[in-house]
Design a protein around this motif. Structure first.
Motif, PDB file in Angstrom:
ATOM      1  N   ALA A 180       0.881  -1.389   0.035  1.00  0.00           N
ATOM      2  CA  ALA A 180      -0.149   0.453   0.018  1.00  0.00           C
ATOM      3  C   ALA A 180       0.644   1.160   0.135  1.00  0.00           C
ATOM      4  CB  ALA A 180      -1.123   0.219   1.323  1.00  0.00           C
ATOM      5  N   GLU A 181       2.006   1.135   0.405  1.00  0.00           N
ATOM      6  CA  GLU A 181       2.887   1.938   0.473  1.00  0.00           C
ATOM      7  C   GLU A 181       3.410   3.423  -1.031  1.00  0.00           C
ATOM      8  OE1 GLU A 181       5.638   1.465   3.751  1.00  0.00           O
ATOM      9  OE2 GLU A 181       4.424   2.338   5.749  1.00  0.00           O
ATOM     10  N   TRP A 182       4.286   1.750  -1.330  1.00  0.00           N
ATOM     11  CA  TRP A 182       4.290   1.833  -2.575  1.00  0.00           C
ATOM     12  C   TRP A 182       3.393   1.971  -3.661  1.00  0.00           C
ATOM     13  CZ3 TRP A 182       7.239  -3.658  -2.793  1.00  0.00           C
ATOM     14  CH2 TRP A 182       8.036  -3.892  -2.280  1.00  0.00           C
ATOM     15  N   GLU A 183       2.116   1.693  -3.504  1.00  0.00           N
ATOM     16  CA  GLU A 183       1.541   1.311  -4.276  1.00  0.00           C
ATOM     17  C   GLU A 183       1.275   3.575  -4.198  1.00  0.00           C
ATOM     18  OE1 GLU A 183      -1.802   1.898  -7.035  1.00  0.00           O
ATOM     19  OE2 GLU A 183      -0.207   0.682  -6.692  1.00  0.00           O
ATOM     20  N   ALA A 184       0.911   4.485  -3.003  1.00  0.00           N
ATOM     21  CA  ALA A 184       0.500   5.753  -3.212  1.00  0.00           C
ATOM     22  C   ALA A 184       1.934   6.695  -3.037  1.00  0.00           C
ATOM     23  CB  ALA A 184       0.691   5.821  -0.845  1.00  0.00           C
ATOM     24  N   GLU A 185       3.315   6.002  -3.235  1.00  0.00           N
ATOM     25  CA  GLU A 185       3.849   6.571  -3.771  1.00  0.00           C
ATOM     26  C   GLU A 185       4.286   6.559  -5.130  1.00  0.00           C
ATOM     27  OE1 GLU A 185       8.961   6.436  -3.118  1.00  0.00           O
ATOM     28  OE2 GLU A 185       7.648   5.471  -1.304  1.00  0.00           O
ATOM     29  N   TRP A 186       3.385   5.672  -5.374  1.00  0.00           N
ATOM     30  CA  TRP A 186       3.772   5.644  -6.957  1.00  0.00           C
ATOM     31  C   TRP A 186       3.002   6.370  -7.457  1.00  0.00           C
ATOM     32  CZ3 TRP A 186       6.086   5.166 -11.315  1.00  0.00           C
ATOM     33  CH2 TRP A 186       5.213   4.596 -12.387  1.00  0.00           C
ATOM     34  N   GLN A 187       1.213   6.997  -6.601  1.00  0.00           N
ATOM     35  CA  GLN A 187       0.637   7.544  -7.520  1.00  0.00           C
ATOM     36  C   GLN A 187       1.098   9.172  -7.131  1.00  0.00           C
ATOM     37  OE1 GLN A 187      -2.029   7.512  -8.708  1.00  0.00           O
ATOM     38  NE2 GLN A 187      -1.899   4.648  -7.996  1.00  0.00           N
ATOM     39  N   ARG A 188       2.233   9.084  -6.299  1.00  0.00           N
ATOM     40  CA  ARG A 188       2.920  10.869  -5.735  1.00  0.00           C
ATOM     41  C   ARG A 188       4.033  10.882  -7.064  1.00  0.00           C
ATOM     42  NH1 ARG A 188       2.484   9.088  -0.836  1.00  0.00           N
ATOM     43  NH2 ARG A 188       5.069   8.596  -1.098  1.00  0.00           N
ATOM     44  N   VAL A 189       4.456  10.027  -7.345  1.00  0.00           N
ATOM     45  CA  VAL A 189       5.737  10.463  -8.495  1.00  0.00           C
ATOM     46  C   VAL A 189       5.359   9.808 -10.024  1.00  0.00           C
ATOM     47  CG1 VAL A 189       7.795   8.917  -8.752  1.00  0.00           C
ATOM     48  CG2 VAL A 189       7.368   9.105  -6.406  1.00  0.00           C
ATOM     49  N   GLU A 190       4.826   8.781 -10.125  1.00  0.00           N
ATOM     50  CA  GLU A 190       3.772   8.589 -11.400  1.00  0.00           C
ATOM     51  C   GLU A 190       3.886  10.288 -12.842  1.00  0.00           C
ATOM     52  OE1 GLU A 190       1.526   8.299 -14.421  1.00  0.00           O
ATOM     53  OE2 GLU A 190       0.400   9.047 -13.630  1.00  0.00           O
ATOM     54  N   PRO A 191       2.170  10.950 -11.925  1.00  0.00           N
ATOM     55  CA  PRO A 191       2.949  11.921 -12.858  1.00  0.00           C
ATOM     56  C   PRO A 191       4.275  12.926 -13.492  1.00  0.00           C
ATOM     57  CG  PRO A 191       1.041  11.836 -11.155  1.00  0.00           C
ATOM     58  CD  PRO A 191       2.296  11.338 -10.887  1.00  0.00           C
ATOM     59  N   SER A 192       4.392  13.075 -12.697  1.00  0.00           N
ATOM     60  CA  SER A 192       5.589  13.322 -13.128  1.00  0.00           C
ATOM     61  C   SER A 192       7.334  13.036 -13.615  1.00  0.00           C
ATOM     62  CB  SER A 192       6.750  14.306 -11.833  1.00  0.00           C
ATOM     63  OG  SER A 192       6.967  13.237 -11.714  1.00  0.00           O
ATOM     64  N   TRP A 193       7.407  11.735 -12.766  1.00  0.00           N
ATOM     65  CA  TRP A 193       7.867  10.587 -14.346  1.00  0.00           C
ATOM     66  C   TRP A 193       6.728  10.351 -15.834  1.00  0.00           C
ATOM     67  CZ3 TRP A 193       6.265   5.710 -16.315  1.00  0.00           C
ATOM     68  CH2 TRP A 193       7.451   4.804 -16.889  1.00  0.00           C
ATOM     69  N   ARG A 194       5.664  10.587 -15.580  1.00  0.00           N
ATOM     70  CA  ARG A 194       4.855  10.211 -16.943  1.00  0.00           C
ATOM     71  C   ARG A 194       5.324  11.464 -18.100  1.00  0.00           C
ATOM     72  NH1 ARG A 194       1.215   7.389 -19.110  1.00  0.00           N
ATOM     73  NH2 ARG A 194       0.749   6.022 -16.657  1.00  0.00           N
ATOM     74  N   LYS A 195       5.401  12.547 -17.298  1.00  0.00           N
ATOM     75  CA  LYS A 195       5.394  14.170 -17.556  1.00  0.00           C
ATOM     76  C   LYS A 195       7.214  14.033 -18.535  1.00  0.00           C
ATOM     77  CE  LYS A 195       3.789  17.751 -15.809  1.00  0.00           C
ATOM     78  NZ  LYS A 195       4.544  19.070 -15.003  1.00  0.00           N
ATOM     79  N   ARG A 196       8.123  13.276 -17.565  1.00  0.00           N
ATOM     80  CA  ARG A 196       9.627  13.569 -18.143  1.00  0.00           C
ATOM     81  C   ARG A 196       9.467  12.543 -19.382  1.00  0.00           C
ATOM     82  NH1 ARG A 196      10.978  12.982 -12.389  1.00  0.00           N
ATOM     83  NH2 ARG A 196      11.955  10.991 -13.215  1.00  0.00           N
ATOM     84  N   MET A 197       8.666  11.352 -19.772  1.00  0.00           N
ATOM     85  CA  MET A 197       8.623  10.587 -20.621  1.00  0.00           C
ATOM     86  C   MET A 197       8.179  10.675 -21.474  1.00  0.00           C
ATOM     87  SD  MET A 197      10.581   7.687 -18.819  1.00  0.00           S
ATOM     88  CE  MET A 197       9.821   6.194 -20.677  1.00  0.00           C
ATOM     89  N   THR A 198       7.522  11.271 -21.594  1.00  0.00           N
ATOM     90  CA  THR A 198       6.553  12.265 -22.528  1.00  0.00           C
ATOM     91  C   THR A 198       6.782  13.368 -22.984  1.00  0.00           C
ATOM     92  OG1 THR A 198       4.772  12.940 -21.582  1.00  0.00           O
ATOM     93  CG2 THR A 198       4.026   9.817 -22.279  1.00  0.00           C
ATOM     94  N   GLY A 199       8.032  14.004 -22.358  1.00  0.00           N
ATOM     95  CA  GLY A 199       7.725  15.776 -22.881  1.00  0.00           C
ATOM     96  C   GLY A 199       9.783  16.028 -23.636  1.00  0.00           C
TER      97      GLY A 199
END
Length: 199
Positions: A180-199
């Protein structure tokens, strides 16, 4: 590169006890839970086993004190009683009718275990309780030791198993919490990570 293709990752033993960037607080807690489970399973299991063995040994001793051997006379041929309602046990003995004198002087009859070929009129030894009733002979020697050891071993294994089960349930809860902690952390990190991958 030669020698590196298909190489398997090396397992790091006791990694939860070693300081590293990937180790989380829950990993340390899980390591302590595993250690406590093993220690408690051994200590509690051993204590319960010794206690159970002592209880059984005391029970056998009480049985020895509560019965006494008395002489009796076989009333019927054991061989003739077999076809009626006599049951054979694993030692080849049979239950046949015997007569004995109780502590109060009364003559009593009942069925006791005797040898299969014993003739009527043969003197045999039976066991009486304090009231002069037939009782089973208390276990002696190897049989008594076997009962004590088996009781102690069974209780020790069962108790230790319950402790291990409790530790496993606690560890499973920790694992679910970590996921659950990993999932919560991924929810915080995923938007910025996705932005870097698609930017």
């Amino acid at each position: 590169m030669a020698g590196t293709h298909g190489a398997r990752p090396r397992r790091v033993r006791l990694w939860r006890w070693r300081s590293n960037p990937l180790r989380r607080r829950s990993d340390v807690i899980e390591a302590w839970v595993l250690l406590a489970t093993v220690v408690l399973a051994l200590l509690v299991g051993a204590f319960a086993g010794v206690t159970a063995a002592g209880v059984v040994d005391g029970s056998i001793e009480d049985r020895r004190e509560g019965v006494r051997p008395v002489p009796a006379v076989l009333v019927e041929d054991a061989a003739h009683a077999l076809p009626a309602s006599v049951t054979e046990d694993s030692d080849g003995g049979v239950w046949a009718k015997v007569r004995w004198t109780a502590p109060d002087g009364a003559v009593r009859t009942g069925r006791a275990e005797v040898g299969a070929g014993t003739k009527a009129g043969t003197e045999v030894t039976v066991w009486n309780d304090r009231a002069g009733r037939l009782a089973s002979a208390p276990p002696e020697g190897a049989e008594a030791r076997f009962q004590v050891v088996m009781a102690g071993t069974t209780v020790a294994v069962a108790t230790g198993g319950l402790v291990v089960l409790g530790g496993w349930l606690l560890r499973s809860r920790l694992q679910w919490r970590r996921l659950a902690e990993w999932e919560a952390e991924w929810q915080r990190v995923e938007p910025s990570w996705r932005k870097r991958m698609t930017g």
